[in-house]
Design a protein around this motif. Structure first.
Motif, PDB file in Angstrom:
ATOM      1  N   HIS A 103      11.517  -0.318   6.514  1.00  0.00           N
ATOM      2  CA  HIS A 103      10.190  -0.496   7.139  1.00  0.00           C
ATOM      3  C   HIS A 103       9.089  -0.343   6.091  1.00  0.00           C
ATOM      4  CE1 HIS A 103      11.269  -0.799  11.376  1.00  0.00           C
ATOM      5  NE2 HIS A 103      12.138   0.165  11.186  1.00  0.00           N
ATOM      6  N   LEU A 104       9.220   0.666   5.246  1.00  0.00           N
ATOM      7  CA  LEU A 104       8.219   0.882   4.199  1.00  0.00           C
ATOM      8  C   LEU A 104       8.175  -0.294   3.236  1.00  0.00           C
ATOM      9  CD1 LEU A 104       8.793   4.653   3.392  1.00  0.00           C
ATOM     10  CD2 LEU A 104       6.693   3.617   4.280  1.00  0.00           C
ATOM     11  N   ARG A 105       9.336  -0.752   2.824  1.00  0.00           N
ATOM     12  CA  ARG A 105       9.405  -1.863   1.879  1.00  0.00           C
ATOM     13  C   ARG A 105       8.769  -3.118   2.467  1.00  0.00           C
ATOM     14  NH1 ARG A 105      12.636  -5.862   1.989  1.00  0.00           N
ATOM     15  NH2 ARG A 105      14.248  -4.862   3.239  1.00  0.00           N
ATOM     16  N   ARG A 106       9.120  -3.426   3.706  1.00  0.00           N
ATOM     17  CA  ARG A 106       8.572  -4.631   4.356  1.00  0.00           C
ATOM     18  C   ARG A 106       7.077  -4.493   4.604  1.00  0.00           C
ATOM     19  NH1 ARG A 106      13.616  -4.104   6.515  1.00  0.00           N
ATOM     20  NH2 ARG A 106      12.888  -2.994   8.357  1.00  0.00           N
ATOM     21  N   ALA A 107       6.615  -3.294   4.963  1.00  0.00           N
ATOM     22  CA  ALA A 107       5.178  -3.081   5.189  1.00  0.00           C
ATOM     23  C   ALA A 107       4.384  -3.367   3.913  1.00  0.00           C
ATOM     24  CB  ALA A 107       4.924  -1.646   5.661  1.00  0.00           C
ATOM     25  N   ALA A 108       4.991  -3.091   2.771  1.00  0.00           N
ATOM     26  CA  ALA A 108       4.330  -3.339   1.491  1.00  0.00           C
ATOM     27  C   ALA A 108       4.503  -4.786   1.024  1.00  0.00           C
ATOM     28  CB  ALA A 108       4.880  -2.385   0.437  1.00  0.00           C
ATOM     29  N   GLY A 109       5.288  -5.564   1.771  1.00  0.00           N
ATOM     30  CA  GLY A 109       5.509  -6.955   1.389  1.00  0.00           C
ATOM     31  C   GLY A 109       6.440  -7.112   0.199  1.00  0.00           C
ATOM     32  N   LEU A 110       7.327  -6.141   0.015  1.00  0.00           N
ATOM     33  CA  LEU A 110       8.251  -6.172  -1.117  1.00  0.00           C
ATOM     34  C   LEU A 110       9.632  -6.637  -0.674  1.00  0.00           C
ATOM     35  CD1 LEU A 110       7.355  -2.739  -2.756  1.00  0.00           C
ATOM     36  CD2 LEU A 110       6.633  -5.021  -3.519  1.00  0.00           C
ATOM     37  N   THR A 111      10.335  -7.303  -1.578  1.00  0.00           N
ATOM     38  CA  THR A 111      11.721  -7.669  -1.327  1.00  0.00           C
ATOM     39  C   THR A 111      12.628  -6.566  -1.858  1.00  0.00           C
ATOM     40  OG1 THR A 111      12.018  -8.771  -3.459  1.00  0.00           O
ATOM     41  CG2 THR A 111      11.159 -10.127  -1.621  1.00  0.00           C
ATOM     42  N   GLN A 112      13.876  -6.586  -1.435  1.00  0.00           N
ATOM     43  CA  GLN A 112      14.835  -5.627  -1.984  1.00  0.00           C
ATOM     44  C   GLN A 112      14.981  -5.830  -3.486  1.00  0.00           C
ATOM     45  OE1 GLN A 112      18.323  -6.309   0.443  1.00  0.00           O
ATOM     46  NE2 GLN A 112      17.742  -4.675   1.867  1.00  0.00           N
ATOM     47  N   ALA A 113      14.904  -7.071  -3.942  1.00  0.00           N
ATOM     48  CA  ALA A 113      15.020  -7.351  -5.370  1.00  0.00           C
ATOM     49  C   ALA A 113      13.857  -6.736  -6.151  1.00  0.00           C
ATOM     50  CB  ALA A 113      15.087  -8.857  -5.611  1.00  0.00           C
ATOM     51  N   ARG A 120       7.422   7.370  -1.542  1.00  0.00           N
ATOM     52  CA  ARG A 120       6.285   8.240  -1.239  1.00  0.00           C
ATOM     53  C   ARG A 120       4.975   7.473  -1.352  1.00  0.00           C
ATOM     54  NH1 ARG A 120       9.139  12.234  -3.504  1.00  0.00           N
ATOM     55  NH2 ARG A 120       8.365  11.854  -5.598  1.00  0.00           N
ATOM     56  N   ALA A 121       4.843   6.684  -2.405  1.00  0.00           N
ATOM     57  CA  ALA A 121       3.627   5.886  -2.595  1.00  0.00           C
ATOM     58  C   ALA A 121       3.469   4.873  -1.465  1.00  0.00           C
ATOM     59  CB  ALA A 121       3.665   5.176  -3.943  1.00  0.00           C
ATOM     60  N   LEU A 122       4.565   4.236  -1.077  1.00  0.00           N
ATOM     61  CA  LEU A 122       4.503   3.267   0.024  1.00  0.00           C
ATOM     62  C   LEU A 122       4.159   3.960   1.338  1.00  0.00           C
ATOM     63  CD1 LEU A 122       7.546   0.927  -0.758  1.00  0.00           C
ATOM     64  CD2 LEU A 122       5.125   0.603  -1.339  1.00  0.00           C
ATOM     65  N   ALA A 123       4.686   5.169   1.548  1.00  0.00           N
ATOM     66  CA  ALA A 123       4.400   5.916   2.774  1.00  0.00           C
ATOM     67  C   ALA A 123       2.925   6.288   2.857  1.00  0.00           C
ATOM     68  CB  ALA A 123       5.271   7.168   2.847  1.00  0.00           C
ATOM     69  N   GLN A 124       2.312   6.582   1.721  1.00  0.00           N
ATOM     70  CA  GLN A 124       0.880   6.903   1.710  1.00  0.00           C
ATOM     71  C   GLN A 124       0.038   5.661   1.998  1.00  0.00           C
ATOM     72  OE1 GLN A 124       0.291   8.780  -2.100  1.00  0.00           O
ATOM     73  NE2 GLN A 124       0.896  10.789  -1.324  1.00  0.00           N
ATOM     74  N   GLN A 125       0.483   4.532   1.486  1.00  0.00           N
ATOM     75  CA  GLN A 125      -0.250   3.286   1.688  1.00  0.00           C
ATOM     76  C   GLN A 125      -0.037   2.708   3.088  1.00  0.00           C
ATOM     77  OE1 GLN A 125       1.032   0.630  -1.403  1.00  0.00           O
ATOM     78  NE2 GLN A 125       0.316   1.971  -3.027  1.00  0.00           N
ATOM     79  N   HIS A 126       1.128   2.975   3.672  1.00  0.00           N
ATOM     80  CA  HIS A 126       1.506   2.393   4.967  1.00  0.00           C
ATOM     81  C   HIS A 126       2.063   3.478   5.891  1.00  0.00           C
ATOM     82  CE1 HIS A 126       1.061  -1.525   3.041  1.00  0.00           C
ATOM     83  NE2 HIS A 126       1.732  -1.025   2.030  1.00  0.00           N
ATOM     84  N   PRO A 127       1.230   4.414   6.319  1.00  0.00           N
ATOM     85  CA  PRO A 127       1.740   5.529   7.130  1.00  0.00           C
ATOM     86  C   PRO A 127       2.361   5.096   8.458  1.00  0.00           C
ATOM     87  CG  PRO A 127      -0.658   5.554   7.044  1.00  0.00           C
ATOM     88  CD  PRO A 127      -0.199   4.512   6.074  1.00  0.00           C
ATOM     89  N   ASP A 128       1.909   3.980   9.004  1.00  0.00           N
ATOM     90  CA  ASP A 128       2.490   3.511  10.265  1.00  0.00           C
ATOM     91  C   ASP A 128       3.951   3.106  10.111  1.00  0.00           C
ATOM     92  OD1 ASP A 128       0.058   3.958  11.448  1.00  0.00           O
ATOM     93  OD2 ASP A 128      -0.544   1.856  11.453  1.00  0.00           O
ATOM     94  N   ALA A 129       4.358   2.743   8.909  1.00  0.00           N
ATOM     95  CA  ALA A 129       5.740   2.327   8.678  1.00  0.00           C
ATOM     96  C   ALA A 129       6.700   3.511   8.640  1.00  0.00           C
ATOM     97  CB  ALA A 129       5.844   1.541   7.379  1.00  0.00           C
ATOM     98  N   VAL A 130       6.161   4.711   8.479  1.00  0.00           N
ATOM     99  CA  VAL A 130       7.023   5.906   8.427  1.00  0.00           C
ATOM    100  C   VAL A 130       7.563   6.234   9.808  1.00  0.00           C
ATOM    101  CG1 VAL A 130       7.093   8.362   7.864  1.00  0.00           C
ATOM    102  CG2 VAL A 130       5.815   6.793   6.419  1.00  0.00           C
ATOM    103  N   THR A 131       6.787   5.944  10.838  1.00  0.00           N
ATOM    104  CA  THR A 131       7.229   6.173  12.212  1.00  0.00           C
ATOM    105  C   THR A 131       7.147   4.849  12.953  1.00  0.00           C
ATOM    106  OG1 THR A 131       4.998   6.853  12.784  1.00  0.00           O
ATOM    107  CG2 THR A 131       6.565   8.599  12.310  1.00  0.00           C
TER     108      THR A 131
END
Length: 79
Positions: A16-26, A62-73
């Motif tokens: 969820h965090l990765r997708r919220a940031a628009g990042l791919t697994q790669a 952690r950085a992604l969670a700070q930028q996208h807190p809604d993705a944590v829950t």
């Protein structure tokens, strides 16, 4: 033992965090220094990062969670 002290969110939150940031697994894999399949395994809960990889992945999440807190829950009803 120290590597286990590095915070990581629950496996279902990692993607969820990765997708919220628009990042791919790669992209995450490149940032952490592993292959894409390893990130997929970490997100699915089939494996856990250790040592330096765990610390790097934890810092990234952690950085992604700070930028996208809604993705944590994730909202109920999401797949």
């Amino acid at each position: 033992m120290l590597s286990q002290a590095t915070w990581l969110p629950a496996t279902d939150v990692r993607g969820h965090l990765r997708r919220a940031a628009g990042l791919t697994q790669a992209q995450v894999a490149t940032a952490v220094g592993v292959g894409r399949v390893q990130v997929a395994r970490w997100e699915a809960g089939y494996a856990e990062p250790k040592g330096d990889r765990r610390r790097a992945y934890g810092r990234l999440l952690r950085a992604l969670a700070q930028q996208h807190p809604d993705a944590v829950t994730p909202a109920s009803g999401e797949p």
